[in-house]
Design an enzyme around this catalytic site. Structure first.
Site, PDB file in Angstrom:
ATOM      1  N   HIS A  67       0.857  -1.188   0.000  1.00  0.00           N
ATOM      2  CA  HIS A  67       0.000   0.000   0.000  1.00  0.00           C
ATOM      3  C   HIS A  67       0.893   1.238   0.000  1.00  0.00           C
ATOM      4  O   HIS A  67       1.673   1.452   0.928  1.00  0.00           O
ATOM      5  CB  HIS A  67      -0.879  -0.010   1.251  1.00  0.00           C
ATOM      6  CG  HIS A  67      -1.704   1.215   1.407  1.00  0.00           C
ATOM      7  ND1 HIS A  67      -2.814   1.463   0.644  1.00  0.00           N
ATOM      8  CD2 HIS A  67      -1.582   2.271   2.239  1.00  0.00           C
ATOM      9  CE1 HIS A  67      -3.351   2.610   1.006  1.00  0.00           C
ATOM     10  NE2 HIS A  67      -2.619   3.123   1.972  1.00  0.00           N
TER      11      HIS A  67
ATOM     12  N   ASP B  79       0.824   5.223  -0.032  1.00  0.00           N
ATOM     13  CA  ASP B  79       0.047   6.453   0.083  1.00  0.00           C
ATOM     14  C   ASP B  79       0.586   7.474  -0.907  1.00  0.00           C
ATOM     15  O   ASP B  79       1.762   7.825  -0.883  1.00  0.00           O
ATOM     16  CB  ASP B  79       0.131   6.997   1.509  1.00  0.00           C
ATOM     17  CG  ASP B  79      -0.654   6.142   2.489  1.00  0.00           C
ATOM     18  OD1 ASP B  79      -1.887   6.118   2.390  1.00  0.00           O
ATOM     19  OD2 ASP B  79      -0.027   5.494   3.347  1.00  0.00           O
TER      20      ASP B  79
ATOM     21  N   HIS C 261      -6.743   9.585  -0.293  1.00  0.00           N
ATOM     22  CA  HIS C 261      -7.379   9.504   1.031  1.00  0.00           C
ATOM     23  C   HIS C 261      -6.532  10.009   2.196  1.00  0.00           C
ATOM     24  O   HIS C 261      -6.973   9.894   3.351  1.00  0.00           O
ATOM     25  CB  HIS C 261      -7.852   8.073   1.303  1.00  0.00           C
ATOM     26  CG  HIS C 261      -6.733   7.075   1.490  1.00  0.00           C
ATOM     27  ND1 HIS C 261      -6.378   6.181   0.513  1.00  0.00           N
ATOM     28  CD2 HIS C 261      -5.917   6.829   2.528  1.00  0.00           C
ATOM     29  CE1 HIS C 261      -5.388   5.428   0.954  1.00  0.00           C
ATOM     30  NE2 HIS C 261      -5.088   5.812   2.173  1.00  0.00           N
TER      31      HIS C 261
ATOM     32  N   ASP D 147      -7.582   1.345   2.893  1.00  0.00           N
ATOM     33  CA  ASP D 147      -7.246   2.298   3.958  1.00  0.00           C
ATOM     34  C   ASP D 147      -8.086   3.564   3.924  1.00  0.00           C
ATOM     35  O   ASP D 147      -7.676   4.589   4.452  1.00  0.00           O
ATOM     36  CB  ASP D 147      -5.755   2.658   3.855  1.00  0.00           C
ATOM     37  CG  ASP D 147      -5.238   3.350   5.108  1.00  0.00           C
ATOM     38  OD1 ASP D 147      -5.695   3.008   6.209  1.00  0.00           O
ATOM     39  OD2 ASP D 147      -4.390   4.247   4.977  1.00  0.00           O
TER      40      ASP D 147
END
Length: 1017
Positions: free
Chosen positions: A250, A252, A563, A362
Site C-alpha cells: 500500500h 500512500d 485519502h 485504507d
C-alpha cells in the site's frame, strides 16, 4: 514440563532468534563511496553533473527531504571465492539502487512504524563470488524514512536522515538466515498454542534442541535446522481454512511526505518486487492506483517495461479501478466516476486489462452511493479492511453483499486479519481464522502481506514465511495467489452471503470531514468548475473540444482526492502543492471558458451571456461586471431586470432556466439612489422574515408561507469554539467528548446593514471568538427564503474547532443528507450504540430535516462534517490540529453556509435547487450568445443532467443523468443535435440499447437514484 520451565525454554528460543539475526552478515569490509548532495531529486541522466565528495560511515550528507546520489565501489576479497556476498547499506534515508543501464534494481529503507528495529538493509550481490571482482554502482537516497520524518506526535524518534550508518560488503550465511525464518514461523505458532498442549511442548523442545545444536556457531546452522524440520513438516489438518496470500505494498500517494517522494517510493517498491518475482517462482505481487504506474512510466520507462512484462505473465496483478485510492466521503459523485474512468481506461490502454475490483484498504468510510458506481464502472468486487478500526461497534461481516441507495449490490470482502501489512506469521493467520465471521461456511479468506509506503512491499523473509505456512499444522493453508482469482472463487458462494444496506461508516477519523478546509473548498470549486467547463466546451465542434487539457486537469484533481490529501491528514509540503494545483485548475478552466466564449458569442460591448448549466432554474442574483452598474439591463425579450449596485459590481435578479443561454443587454445610464437608512437587524421579503441580535445570532426565522417560526425559543447561527484535543489521531479525529467542555461563543464587535435594494438585503457582523476574528455578511435575496452567511475568518487557533448550530422547531427522527448522486437518511436520535457512534457524519451540499408542517435545511459551499441532534443542525466549520501539519488552516478562510426553511418535505421543496445554485453560479461570458447548449432537461422533476462532455474515444457527446429524489422519475431531454442515444456504462465501453431522438427529444424513466450514461450520436 511445568509452566515456568515452558516459559524459560520459550524465552531462550526467542533470545536466540534475536542474536541469530546479527549473524547472517559477517566478515565485512568497507565499501568506498562518494556523494553528490542536492536539495531536489536529480534524475539518473544528470547524476554525473554534480560535484561528488568522499563519504564514509559516520558522515551526514544532508537533511530532511533532501536528496543524494552515492557512487559506491569496492572489491570482493579473493578469500570469499565461492561464498554468497551481500551488501549492508543504511545511508540516511530511502535507497534506490540502479543497475548499470540506469534501471532501478532494488529499494532499501531504514526504520519503520511497524517495528522499532525494522530494517530492510541487506541486498545480495552474488550467490557465489569469484573472488576479486569489483563493485561499482549508483544509489539514489531520499532524505526521509519509510513514513517521512516522525512516527507519531509527541515521540522523540526520528529516522536517521542523512546519517551514513552502514556501508559494508560481507559474507552471508544463507543457512543461518533460513534458520531464522524457521524460528520466526515456529515461535509465532508457539505463541498461538495453549502452553500445556502436546503440540506446544513438542515445538518448544524442538526449538531448544536447535538452539543447543547451533552452539553459538553459525557453521552449525544446518544441524540446527534439522532439529526443527519435523515440526515444519507437520501438515495442516483436513479442516484447516485456506488463505489467498497476495503480496501487497500500500503506497500512500501523499501523506507524511510530498507526492514528489511518492514517485521514488514507487520505483523502490516496484523494482524490489520484480527482484522478488525473479527469485521466487510461485510468488504473486499486486499493486493498485494507475496514477502510480503513470509516475513510473514517465520517470522510469525501462522499469515500467519490466512491469508490463510481469503483468503479462500473470504474476503481477493490477488492482483497484480508481485512479488513486480516493477518499469516499468528500469527493463528488462525478469525481468518483472520473476516478474509475481515468483508472480503468489507463489499465486497459496500457496493459489491455479490465480490472474488476475496487481496492481501498485504507479509506475512511464508504458512501452508500458507491455500489452502483462500482458496478456501472465494470467492477464486481470491493475490498477494504478499514472498518475494522471502528471505535464502538464491530462490523458483523467479513464477506457480504453491500447494497447501495439504488439497490445495486457489490460482493465485498474484508481481510479478517484486519490489516494489509501481514508478515504471514501464524499469529496473524490464526487471528484471521478465528476472527473470520464467515468461517463456518466459507473455505478461505484473503491475506495482504508486506510493508507498504517506504517498506517496499513484501521482503524475502515474508515470502519465506509463506512457504513455511503453506501446509503447516496449526495454521490455515497459505497459497500465493491473485486477488481476482480469490474473488472469482468467492463469487461461487454469492447465494450464501449476507447483505448490508447503506453506508459503511467508519467510527473513527471524523475530523477528516473538516481538517484542511482550504483544500476541501478548492476541491469543491474545481469539481463544479470542471463540470461547467465541459458543458460549455461541448457546444464546440469536436475538433475544438479541449479533451487533452480537460483530461490533464481532471487527473490533477483526482490525485489530490487521495485519502490522505483531501481528508486533511498530510504534511504541509503536500498542501503547498495541492493548493497551487487547485489554483491552476481553476485558472485553466477560466481560460478554456474564455476561449470557448470567443468562438460561441458575437462581440458586443453592451451584451453579456449568462449560461446556466444546472438542471434547476437559477432564480437568484447574478453578479455582473462593475461597469454595468447604474445602467438599465434587459433580457433578450426586452424585459427590464431588477438591478442593485454591490461592492464590486452590480447584482441582477433574473430567472435563468435549466441548461439555458441568456443574453443580457446594457442600456442607457440610470441614476443610482442610495438605500434608505435602516438600523434594524432584520432581513425580510414576501416569503420570510429573519431577526438577529448584535452577536449575529438568528433569534427568529418566520416562514410566511407556512406561518411558522423555525427557530422560536432558541438562537440559531450559534458560532461556538470548542476545545479540540483528540486522544490519538490529531488531524484525523473528533472525539465525542468535545461537547463535555463548554465552548466559547462568538461576540459581536460591530453590526450594520451593508446592502439594501430591490435585489437583495445584507447585514454585516464583525465578531471575535478565541484569538480569531469573523466577518459575516448575511444576505437575503428578494425571491428566496435562502439566508446566506458569507463568512470570512481570520483563524489563529490551535486545537480548537469552530462549529455553527441551528436549533429548529422541526422535530424529525431522520435527516436527509446529500451524498454523491443521491441522499441518505440518518437518524437524529441516539437510541443505539450504532446511532451514538455517528455523532459526526458526512454530507455534501445540504442536510434537511422535515416534519408534517415543513422543514429546514442547512446548505454549504465547501463543508462536509455535520452533527445531527434532534431538531438541531450543526455544521463543523474549521478545526486546527497540529499534527502532521503544525500550521493546518492558519490564516484566512472564506466560505458560505445557508439556512433554508421550507414547506413540505425535502423532495417537494426547493432545497436541492438552492443547494445546487449555491455551489454553481451561472457562467457570465462577454458578448452576445449565438449558441444553445447541446442538451437540457425540458420537463420532469427528480432528474438531473449532471454531465455533458465529449466521449473519451470518439467524437460523440456523453451525457449523464441522475435520479435525485429516490423514487421513479420521468423526464424529457431536449437535444440541439444528434439523432440517437446509445446507453453505455460509466466507462463508455458498452452499448446497452439505443433510443431514437424524435423531434429533438427523448423521454426517460429512471429508477430511484439511478445513474444513466448515454452516447449522443
Amino acid at each position: 514440563m511445568n509452566e515456568k520451565e515452558f516459559q524459560i525454554y520459550r524465552e531462550r528460543a526467542e533470545g536466540f532468534l534475536e542474536r541469530l539475526k546479527n549473524e547472517f552478515f559477517y566478515e565485512t569490509v568497507d565499501l568506498q563511496a562518494e556523494v553528490f548532495h542536492s536539495v531536489d531529486p536529480v534524475p539518473w541522466a544528470k547524476r554525473l553533473e554534480g560535484s561528488y565528495v568522499p563519504a564514509a560511515e559516520g558522515d551526514c550528507w544532508g537533511g530532511l527531504w533532501e536528496s543524494a546520489w552515492f557512487h559506491i565501489t569496492g572489491k570482493v576479497p579473493e578469500a570469499w571465492a565461492g561464498e554468497p556476498v551481500w551488501f549492508k547499506l543504511e545511508l540516511g534515508g530511502e535507497i534506490l539502487i540502479f543497475d548499470d543501464g540506469g534501471v532501478p534494481f532494488c529499494g532499501l529503507t531504514n526504520t519503520s512504524v511497524f517495528a522499532a528495529n525494522y530494517r530492510k538493509n541487506l541486498l545480495e550481490f552474488t550467490p557465489k563470488a569469484r573472488g576479486g571482482e569489483t563493485v561499482d554502482f549508483y544509489a539514489e537516497v531520499g532524505g526521509n524514512g519509510l513514513l517521512g520524518d516522525e512516527i507519531t506526535p509527541g515521540t522523540d524518534w526520528r529516522c536517521e536522515v542523512g546519517d551514513i550508518r552502514h556501508l559494508k560488503m560481507g559474507r552471508f550465511n544463507v543457512e543461518a538466515w533460513n534458520l531464522a525464518n524457521d524460528f520466526e514461523v515456529l515461535l509465532s505458532l508457539l505463541r498461538t498454542l495453549p502452553e500445556k498442549s502436546y503440540r506446544a511442548v513438542q515445538l518448544n523442545m524442538a526449538l531448544n534442541e536447535a538452539v543447543s545444536a547451533y552452539a553459538d556457531d553459525p557453521a552449525n546452522a544446518a544441524a540446527a535446522r534439522s532439529c526443527v524440520a519435523p515440526q515444519l513438516a507437520m501438515r495442516a489438518t483436513d479442516s484447516a481454512l485456506s488463505t489467498a496470500a497476495v503480496g501487497h505494498a500500500h503506497i500512500d500517494t501523499g501523506w507524511l511526505w510530498p507526492v514528489r517522494e511518492t514517485i521514488r517510493k514507487c520505483a523502490r517498491t516496484f523494482s524490489s518486487q520484480l527482484y522478488n518475482l525473479e527469485r521466487y517462482p510461485d510468488y504473486v505481487f499486486g499493486a493498485s492506483q494507475p496514477q502510480l504506474y503513470a509516475f513510473v512510466k514517465e520517470h522510469y520507462p525501462e522499469l515500467y517495461a519490466k512491469i508490463r512484462e510481469a503483468v503479462k505473465s500473470g504474476r503481477w496483478e493490477l488492482q483497484g479501478g480508481m485512479w488513486v485510492e480516493a477518499d469516499c466521503n468528500i469527493i463528488s459523485g462525478e469525481s468518483m466516476v472520473r476516478q474509475f474512468l481515468a483508472g480503468k481506461n489507463f489499465y486497459m490502454d496500457e496493459f489491455g486489462m479490465d480490472v474488476r475490483n475496487l481496492w481501498l484498504p485504507d479509506v475512511f468510510g464508504y458512501s452508500a452511493a458507491m455500489p452502483q458506481i462500482i458496478r456501472k464502472a465494470g467492477c464486481d468486487w470491493f475490498l477494504t479492511q478499514k472498518i475494522s478500526w471502528s471505535q464502538f461497534n464491530k462490523f458483523p461481516y467479513h464477506t457480504f453483499h453491500w447494497r447501495g441507495i439504488d439497490g445495486t449490490e457489490v460482493l465485498t470482502h474484508f481481510p479478517p486479519e484486519d490489516n494489509y501489512n501481514s508478515a504471514l506469521k501464524p499469529e496473524q493467520l490464526n487471528y484471521a481464522v478465528n476472527n473470520f465471521n464467515e468461517n463456518y461456511f466459507l473455505p478461505e479468506f484473503i491475506t495482504l502481506f508486506g510493508v507498504g509506503d517506504g517498506g517496499g512491499g513484501p521482503r524475502p523473509e515474508h515470502i519465506e514465511h509463506g512457504l513455511r505456512t503453506a501446509d503447516l499444522e496449526g495454521c490455515p493453508r497459505v497459497r500465493f495467489d491473485r486477488a481476482d482469482a480469490f474473488f472469482a472463487r468467492l463469487a461461487e458462494h454469492a447465494g450464501e452471503l449476507p447483505e448490508w444496506a447503506g453506508e459503511l461508516y467508519l467510527e473513527l477519523h471524523r475530523g477528516t470531514l473538516t481538517t484542511q478546509a482550504r483544500t476541501k473548498r478548492n476541491n469543491r470549486k474545481c469539481e463544479q468548475m470542471l463540470a461547467q467547463t465541459e458543458f460549455i466546451c461541448s457546444v464546440l465542434p469536436a475538433a475544438d473540444y479541449p479533451a487533452e487539457t480537460l483530461d490533464r486537469l481532471w487527473k490533477v484533481l483526482l490525485i489530490n482526492q487521495f485519502h490522505d490529501i483531501i481528508p486533511g491528514s498530510s504534511i504541509r509540503k503536500v498542501y503547498e502543492v495541492t493548493e497551487a494545483e487547485h489554483a491552476m485548475i481553476l485558472a485553466e478552466c477560466e481560460n478554456l471558458v474564455r476561449s470557448a466564449a470567443a468562438k460561441l458569442t458575437a462581440p458586443d460591448g453592451d451584451a453579456l451571456t449568462v449560461v446556466n448549466t444546472l438542471s434547476y432554474d437559477y432564480t437568484g442574483a447574478v453578479a455582473l461586471p462593475e461597469e454595468w452598474a447604474s445602467h438599465r439591463i434587459t433580457d433578450g425579450a426586452g424585459r427590464e431586470l431588477l438591478t442593485q449596485a454591490g461592492e464590486n459590481g452590480v447584482w441582477v435578479l433574473g430567472e435563468f432556466p435549466p441548461q439555458s443561454v441568456t443574453t443580457l443587454y446594457r442600456g442607457e445610464a440610470v441614476e443610482a439612489f442610495p438605500p434608505e437608512a435602516d438600523d434594524s437587524l432584520v432581513l425580510e421579503n414576501d416569503l420570510v422574515r429573519y431577526e438577529f441580535d448584535a452577536d449575529a445570532r438568528l433569534v427568529a426565522a418566520f416562514d410566511k408561507t407556512i406561518g411558522r417560526d423555525v427557530v422560536a425559543g432558541a438562537a440559531a447561527n450559534l458560532l461556538a469554539l470548542y476545545v479540540d484535543q483528540p486522544n490519538k489521531w490529531d488531524a484525523w479525529d473528533v472525539d465525542f467528548t468535545y461537547v463535555d467542555t463548554p465552548p466559547a461563543y462568538a461576540k459581536g464587535v460591530k453590526a450594520f446593514r451593508s446592502e439594501s435594494g430591490p435585489v437583495r438585503q445584507a447585514l454585516t457582523f464583525e465578531l471575535t471568538v478565541g484569538r480569531s476574528a469573523i466577518r459575516q455578511q448575511v444576505v437575503l435575496t428578494e425571491n428566496s427564503k435562502r439566508l446566506d452567511f458569507n463568512t470570512e475568518v481570520d483563524w489563529k487557533e490551535r486545537h480548537r474547532m469552530l462549529r455553527v448550530a441551528f436549533p429548529t422547531t422541526v422535530r424529525a427522527e431522520e435527516a436527509y443528507c446529500d451524498i454523491q448522486y443521491g441522499f441518505v437518511r440518518r437518524t437524529t436520535a441516539r437510541n443505539t450504540s450504532w446511532d451514538f457512534a455517528r455523532f459526526e457524519v458526512a454530507a455534501h451540499r445540504y442536510v434537511d430535516i422535515s416534519d408534517a408542517c415543513g422543514g429546514a435545511a442547512l446548505l454549504n459551499d465547501s463543508k462536509y462534517g455535520y452533527r445531527l441532534d434532534a431538531g438541531t443542525l450543526d455544521l463543523n466549520l474549521l478545526r486546527s490540529p497540529t499534527y502532521p501539519d503544525s500550521e493546518a488552516d492558519q490564516g484566512t478562510h472564506f466560505f458560505t453556509y445557508s439556512f433554508l426553511p421550507h414547506a413540505g418535505g425535502l423532495c417537494g421543496s426547493e432545497v436541492m435547487q438552492e443547494a445546487a445554485c449555491l455551489n454553481r453560479a451561472p457562467a457570465v461570458l462577454p458578448g452576445k450568445g449565438t449558441f444553445a447548449l447541446p442538451c437540457r432537461v425540458a420537463g420532469g422533476e427528480g432528474v438531473s443532467l449532471e454531465v455533458v462532455k465529449k466521449a473519451e474515444k470518439s467524437d460523440a457527446l456523453v451525457i449523464r443523468v441522475v435520479e435525485t429524489d429516490g423514487r421513479r422519475s420521468t423526464a424529457v431531454l431536449d437535444f440541439a443535435r444528434g439523432t440517437k442515444l446509445v446507453e453505455t456504462n460509466l466507462l463508455e465501453w458498452t452499448e446497452e440499447g439505443e433510443l431514437p431522438i424524435v423531434d429533438g427529444s427523448v423521454e426517460l424513466t429512471l429508477r430511484p437514484f439511478e445513474i444513466r450514461t448515454f452516447l449522443v450520436r
